[in-house]
Design a protein around this motif. Sequence first.
Motif, PDB file in Angstrom:
ATOM      1  N   ARG A 146       0.752  -1.327   0.215  1.00  9.59           N
ATOM      2  CA  ARG A 146      -0.243   0.016  -0.070  1.00  9.59           C
ATOM      3  C   ARG A 146       0.900   1.127   0.289  1.00  9.59           C
ATOM      4  NH1 ARG A 146      -4.785   1.840   4.743  1.00  9.59           N
ATOM      5  NH2 ARG A 146      -4.900   3.825   3.564  1.00  9.59           N
ATOM      6  N   GLY A 148      -3.077  -2.356  -9.103  1.00  7.21           N
ATOM      7  CA  GLY A 148      -3.076  -1.947  -7.831  1.00  7.21           C
ATOM      8  C   GLY A 148      -4.275  -1.482  -7.873  1.00  7.21           C
ATOM      9  N   GLY A 149      -5.683  -1.816  -6.394  1.00  7.18           N
ATOM     10  CA  GLY A 149      -6.902  -0.388  -6.627  1.00  7.18           C
ATOM     11  C   GLY A 149      -7.979  -0.561  -7.374  1.00  7.18           C
ATOM     12  N   HIS A 187      -9.579   6.129 -12.910  1.00  8.42           N
ATOM     13  CA  HIS A 187      -9.903   5.098 -13.153  1.00  8.42           C
ATOM     14  C   HIS A 187     -11.828   5.527 -13.640  1.00  8.42           C
ATOM     15  CE1 HIS A 187      -8.658   2.391  -9.453  1.00  8.42           C
ATOM     16  NE2 HIS A 187      -7.755   3.035 -10.732  1.00  8.42           N
ATOM     17  N   SER A 224      -6.466   5.038 -16.003  1.00  5.92           N
ATOM     18  CA  SER A 224      -5.680   5.351 -14.536  1.00  5.92           C
ATOM     19  C   SER A 224      -4.306   6.064 -14.347  1.00  5.92           C
ATOM     20  CB  SER A 224      -4.884   3.543 -14.430  1.00  5.92           C
ATOM     21  OG  SER A 224      -4.605   3.769 -13.137  1.00  5.92           O
ATOM     22  N   HIS A 254      -2.721   5.398 -11.718  1.00  4.96           N
ATOM     23  CA  HIS A 254      -1.563   5.029 -11.243  1.00  4.96           C
ATOM     24  C   HIS A 254      -0.749   4.338 -12.392  1.00  4.96           C
ATOM     25  CE1 HIS A 254      -3.754   5.166  -7.229  1.00  4.96           C
ATOM     26  NE2 HIS A 254      -3.486   5.785  -6.885  1.00  4.96           N
TER      27      HIS A 254
END
Length: 304
Positions: free
Chosen positions: A26, A123-124, A233, A292, A294
């Motif tokens: 995380r 991730g996520g 997202h 994204s 990320h």
Amino acid sequence: MSERVAAIDCGTNSIRLLVADRDGDRLTDLVRTMEIVRLGEGVDRTGMLAPQAIERTRKALTGYAQRIRELGAGRVRMVATSASRDAGNAAEFRDMVLDVLGAPPEVITGDEEAALSFAGAVGGLPADLAEPYLVVDIGGGSTEFVVGAGSAEAAVSVDIGCVRMTERYLHSDPPTEAEIVAAREHVTEVVDGALGTVSARRARTLIGLAGTVTTIAGIALELPEYDSTRIHHARLDREQVTRISTDLLAQTREQRRAIPVMHPGRADVIGAGALILRTVLERAGFDGLIASEHDILDGIARSV
């Protein structure tokens, strides 16, 4: 117990910094910032990093090094990608980074770049997205295609990017129809090869990374200014991407700079980036994609 880490991603068009507290897998962001330095200016034509491009990067990196010290990050990893792989004078760039940062950059392969991008992107993700994923990272000098579920299973890096395609094909302002056709033909050929290499058509969700994708998402959302929390997202359909790509390629650089979410340093190359994204959607057969925020930067931070 958390650890403070710093990640730097130096690509063809931009250099970015993430300082975060890492607890297992995380990340809690403290600083996430980007500057357009165009390190890959002219590399496709000359095979060398231009002195002015190295100097722009040095100035940005000096500021990043100061932020890292102020925030007390215990571990730092800097990754350099497409432009640094291609340049004949990469050693000059390496020496500059060593002098400013106190550690050399890691000039990674396209496959390593793809794996880090995938790790950062998945991730996520929202739980309703079907696996496997196709992660596409459109950079300045190259584009990475990665297919996988929990981890990257197949990856390829190809030499199409927004800076490289602009310098090679889109010379007019705005580009002529002949220039656009030539660029589209080349991009289509390369994208088809990449999709076949990673068996991308078995993927069920397309995730798009980097500044071209997030800027197009901001345009689609009609944001009054760039807002990463709304862009992260965001879901775009193929019709939106097609329309925005067509509009961007028809506009002058000044018209693109006037778009509220547009970074001034991206305005001259985003038309080529949009063309790449549109071609990926069409050739891979997706109805839309997830944008994204990320990406490789998060993958680097997790790997420090």
